[in-house]
Design a protein around this motif. Structure first.
Motif, PDB file in Angstrom:
ATOM      1  N   LEU A   1       0.829  -1.202   0.000  1.00 38.46           N
ATOM      2  CA  LEU A   1       0.000   0.000   0.000  1.00 38.46           C
ATOM      3  C   LEU A   1       0.867   1.258   0.000  1.00 38.46           C
ATOM      4  N   ARG A   2       1.909   1.223   0.808  1.00 42.25           N
ATOM      5  CA  ARG A   2       2.813   2.380   0.860  1.00 42.25           C
ATOM      6  C   ARG A   2       3.478   2.618  -0.491  1.00 42.25           C
ATOM      7  N   ASP A   3       3.918   1.534  -1.135  1.00 42.08           N
ATOM      8  CA  ASP A   3       4.574   1.664  -2.438  1.00 42.08           C
ATOM      9  C   ASP A   3       3.596   2.153  -3.504  1.00 42.08           C
ATOM     10  N   LEU A   4       2.377   1.602  -3.508  1.00 48.41           N
ATOM     11  CA  LEU A   4       1.376   2.021  -4.491  1.00 48.41           C
ATOM     12  C   LEU A   4       0.974   3.481  -4.286  1.00 48.41           C
ATOM     13  N   GLU A   5       0.808   3.887  -3.038  1.00 50.19           N
ATOM     14  CA  GLU A   5       0.449   5.272  -2.749  1.00 50.19           C
ATOM     15  C   GLU A   5       1.564   6.223  -3.169  1.00 50.19           C
ATOM     16  N   SER A   6       2.804   5.812  -2.915  1.00 51.10           N
ATOM     17  CA  SER A   6       3.946   6.638  -3.313  1.00 51.10           C
ATOM     18  C   SER A   6       4.021   6.785  -4.828  1.00 51.10           C
ATOM     19  N   ARG A   7       3.785   5.686  -5.541  1.00 52.44           N
ATOM     20  CA  ARG A   7       3.814   5.721  -7.002  1.00 52.44           C
ATOM     21  C   ARG A   7       2.673   6.576  -7.548  1.00 52.44           C
ATOM     22  N   ALA A   8       1.486   6.433  -6.941  1.00 52.13           N
ATOM     23  CA  ALA A   8       0.333   7.224  -7.395  1.00 52.13           C
ATOM     24  C   ALA A   8       0.570   8.711  -7.156  1.00 52.13           C
ATOM     25  N   SER A   9       1.177   9.053  -6.021  1.00 52.08           N
ATOM     26  CA  SER A   9       1.480  10.452  -5.733  1.00 52.08           C
ATOM     27  C   SER A   9       2.482  11.007  -6.738  1.00 52.08           C
ATOM     28  N   ALA A  10       3.507  10.195  -7.062  1.00 51.52           N
ATOM     29  CA  ALA A  10       4.514  10.632  -8.033  1.00 51.52           C
ATOM     30  C   ALA A  10       3.876  10.857  -9.407  1.00 51.52           C
ATOM     31  N   ASN A  11       2.972   9.961  -9.786  1.00 53.81           N
ATOM     32  CA  ASN A  11       2.314  10.104 -11.090  1.00 53.81           C
ATOM     33  C   ASN A  11       1.396  11.330 -11.119  1.00 53.81           C
ATOM     34  N   ALA A  12       0.647  11.529 -10.024  1.00 52.15           N
ATOM     35  CA  ALA A  12      -0.256  12.675  -9.964  1.00 52.15           C
ATOM     36  C   ALA A  12       0.538  13.982  -9.990  1.00 52.15           C
ATOM     37  N   LEU A  13       1.658  14.000  -9.278  1.00 54.28           N
ATOM     38  CA  LEU A  13       2.495  15.195  -9.267  1.00 54.28           C
ATOM     39  C   LEU A  13       3.068  15.465 -10.648  1.00 54.28           C
ATOM     40  N   GLN A  14       3.507  14.402 -11.336  1.00 56.63           N
ATOM     41  CA  GLN A  14       4.071  14.576 -12.670  1.00 56.63           C
ATOM     42  C   GLN A  14       3.018  15.098 -13.640  1.00 56.63           C
ATOM     43  N   GLU A  15       1.789  14.606 -13.521  1.00 51.84           N
ATOM     44  CA  GLU A  15       0.702  15.104 -14.370  1.00 51.84           C
ATOM     45  C   GLU A  15       0.485  16.601 -14.140  1.00 51.84           C
ATOM     46  N   SER A  16       0.504  17.005 -12.879  1.00 53.27           N
ATOM     47  CA  SER A  16       0.297  18.420 -12.560  1.00 53.27           C
ATOM     48  C   SER A  16       1.435  19.274 -13.092  1.00 53.27           C
ATOM     49  N   ILE A  17       2.658  18.763 -12.997  1.00 52.44           N
ATOM     50  CA  ILE A  17       3.816  19.510 -13.502  1.00 52.44           C
ATOM     51  C   ILE A  17       3.736  19.655 -15.018  1.00 52.44           C
ATOM     52  N   GLU A  18       3.345  18.587 -15.705  1.00 55.40           N
ATOM     53  CA  GLU A  18       3.221  18.654 -17.159  1.00 55.40           C
ATOM     54  C   GLU A  18       2.144  19.659 -17.571  1.00 55.40           C
ATOM     55  N   THR A  19       1.063  19.721 -16.814  1.00 59.52           N
ATOM     56  CA  THR A  19       0.033  20.715 -17.094  1.00 59.52           C
ATOM     57  C   THR A  19       0.553  22.128 -16.841  1.00 59.52           C
ATOM     58  N   MET A  20       1.319  22.292 -15.774  1.00 58.57           N
ATOM     59  CA  MET A  20       1.863  23.603 -15.448  1.00 58.57           C
ATOM     60  C   MET A  20       2.840  24.086 -16.513  1.00 58.57           C
ATOM     61  N   ARG A  21       3.557  23.166 -17.153  1.00 62.66           N
ATOM     62  CA  ARG A  21       4.524  23.564 -18.182  1.00 62.66           C
ATOM     63  C   ARG A  21       3.857  24.357 -19.302  1.00 62.66           C
ATOM     64  N   GLU A  22       2.561  24.097 -19.534  1.00 64.24           N
ATOM     65  CA  GLU A  22       1.850  24.808 -20.599  1.00 64.24           C
ATOM     66  C   GLU A  22       1.714  26.300 -20.297  1.00 64.24           C
ATOM     67  N   GLN A  23       1.877  26.674 -19.032  1.00 62.73           N
ATOM     68  CA  GLN A  23       1.736  28.070 -18.648  1.00 62.73           C
ATOM     69  C   GLN A  23       3.053  28.841 -18.751  1.00 62.73           C
ATOM     70  N   TYR A  24       4.136  28.132 -19.090  1.00 62.58           N
ATOM     71  CA  TYR A  24       5.454  28.755 -19.133  1.00 62.58           C
ATOM     72  C   TYR A  24       6.137  28.433 -20.460  1.00 62.58           C
ATOM     73  N   GLU A  25       7.105  29.228 -20.808  1.00 63.59           N
ATOM     74  CA  GLU A  25       7.966  28.926 -21.952  1.00 63.59           C
ATOM     75  C   GLU A  25       9.250  28.323 -21.394  1.00 63.59           C
ATOM     76  N   ILE A  26       9.402  27.029 -21.639  1.00 66.93           N
ATOM     77  CA  ILE A  26      10.541  26.310 -21.096  1.00 66.93           C
ATOM     78  C   ILE A  26      11.641  26.289 -22.149  1.00 66.93           C
ATOM     79  N   ARG A  27      12.778  26.838 -21.785  1.00 70.23           N
ATOM     80  CA  ARG A  27      13.903  26.887 -22.721  1.00 70.23           C
ATOM     81  C   ARG A  27      15.040  26.007 -22.216  1.00 70.23           C
ATOM     82  N   LYS A  28      15.398  25.036 -23.037  1.00 74.81           N
ATOM     83  CA  LYS A  28      16.542  24.173 -22.696  1.00 74.81           C
ATOM     84  C   LYS A  28      17.831  24.725 -23.297  1.00 74.81           C
TER      85      LYS A  28
END
Length: 310
Positions: free
Chosen positions: A283-310
């Motif tokens: 349960l701890r591992d699944l919750e940790s993985r789900a949190s990481a995935n949810a956070l990554q989804e939010s970060i990817e959505t946030m990237r649309e609000q910025y101009e990211i320059r590599k």
């Protein structure tokens, strides 16, 4: 007065036209997005050295690209936290800025609040890595609050258990006592073993024949890894090769430190874990993985609000 007549007013036409122009301006001439990046050469070199320190080799282009992306995401989260003024409401940031002011020997005659405000005016919060890490952490928790991960289901738990069955397998466990012969006394081992057999000495009686062994002489329900931490991996390999059976002496068995004559009191064979035994871990591992995935989804959505320059 009828409605068409009421709408036939110049000031109404002016308002409608203004709203329409404002809307079209946003569509055809949107405000520029805040820019994140690119990373400076010094930061990229620091990422390479960090990887080299951990792995002993330089990162591949793909690995470096992932590290740069992660670093830009950190910059974006920090920028967003500053835009939301999160630094103005966090006690960790407050205490850190006061500490910085004390270190710089500034504002000695001022109150803490005045020193804090001076630190903000000096923009010390923008260049402090501790403040940055803290605000990134706060921002991540805020994103998870808006996009919380779903709780693991029983079906997901069962699937995870099935996929990791071999990894979760319970190792054998040994309960042993031993007589130790250090390097200077190895030649005495054969005679000591013969005496133990002849006089049928139990482990406690045979202990007087042992050299001093700092980790101790009795080990209960120890896994191979636990025994290896006390005796070294060579001892474990030799013990398992001897096929130890409860109620018998085994050896002498060589370890990193010398020879051991081992009394085996109990052997618990390795076995598959039950779901209930590992439920909390899964349960701890699944919750940790789900949190990481949810956070990554939010970060990817946030990237649309910025101009990211590599």
């Amino acid at each position: 007065m009828r409605l068409p007549a009421r709408l036939n007013r110049p000031w109404i036409h002016f308002i409608v036209l203004g709203v329409l122009l404002f809307y079209l301006k946003g569509v055809f001439f949107p405000a520029p997005k805040p820019v994140i990046g690119p990373l400076g050469g010094a930061r990229i070199e620091a990422l390479k050295q960090q990887w080299f320190s951990s792995t002993g080799r330089l990162p591949s282009p793909e690995q470096l690209d992932r590290m740069v992306t992660a670093e830009l995401d950190r910059d974006m989260l920090f920028q967003r936290a500053i835009e939301l003024n999160l630094h103005l409401y966090d006690s960790v940031v407050y205490q850190r800025l006061l500490l910085n002011m004390s270190f710089l020997q500034l504002g000695a005659d001022k109150t803490d609040q005045e020193k804090y405000q001076q630190a903000l005016d000096m923009r010390l919060h923008l260049g402090d890595e501790v403040v940055k890490r803290r605000l990134i952490q706060v921002m991540e928790q805020l994103l998870l609050g808006f996009n919380p991960p779903a709780a693991p289901t029983e079906a997901e738990l069962a699937a995870e258990f099935s996929a990791r069955r071999e990894e979760l397998r319970r190792p054998p466990r040994y309960s042993i006592e031993h007589i130790y012969f250090n390097a200077e006394r190895e030649a005495e081992a054969e005679a000591a073993v013969a005496r133990i057999k002849e006089q049928q000495l139990d482990p406690e009686q045979a202990l007087e024949l042992s050299s001093a062994f700092l980790p101790g002489y009795r080990f209960t329900r120890q896994s191979p890894d636990q025994l290896a931490r006390q005796f070294g991996s060579e001892f474990v390999e030799n013990l398992e090769a001897a096929n130890p059976r409860p109620g018998n002496w085994v050896g002498p068995i060589r370890s990193t430190y010398g020879l051991h004559y081992v009394w085996v009191s109990e052997v618990e064979p390795g076995r598959d874990a039950t779901l209930e035994e590992v439920r909390v871990q899964l349960l701890r591992d699944l919750e940790s993985r789900a949190s990481a995935n949810a956070l990554q989804e939010s970060i990817e959505t946030m990237r649309e609000q910025y101009e990211i320059r590599k």
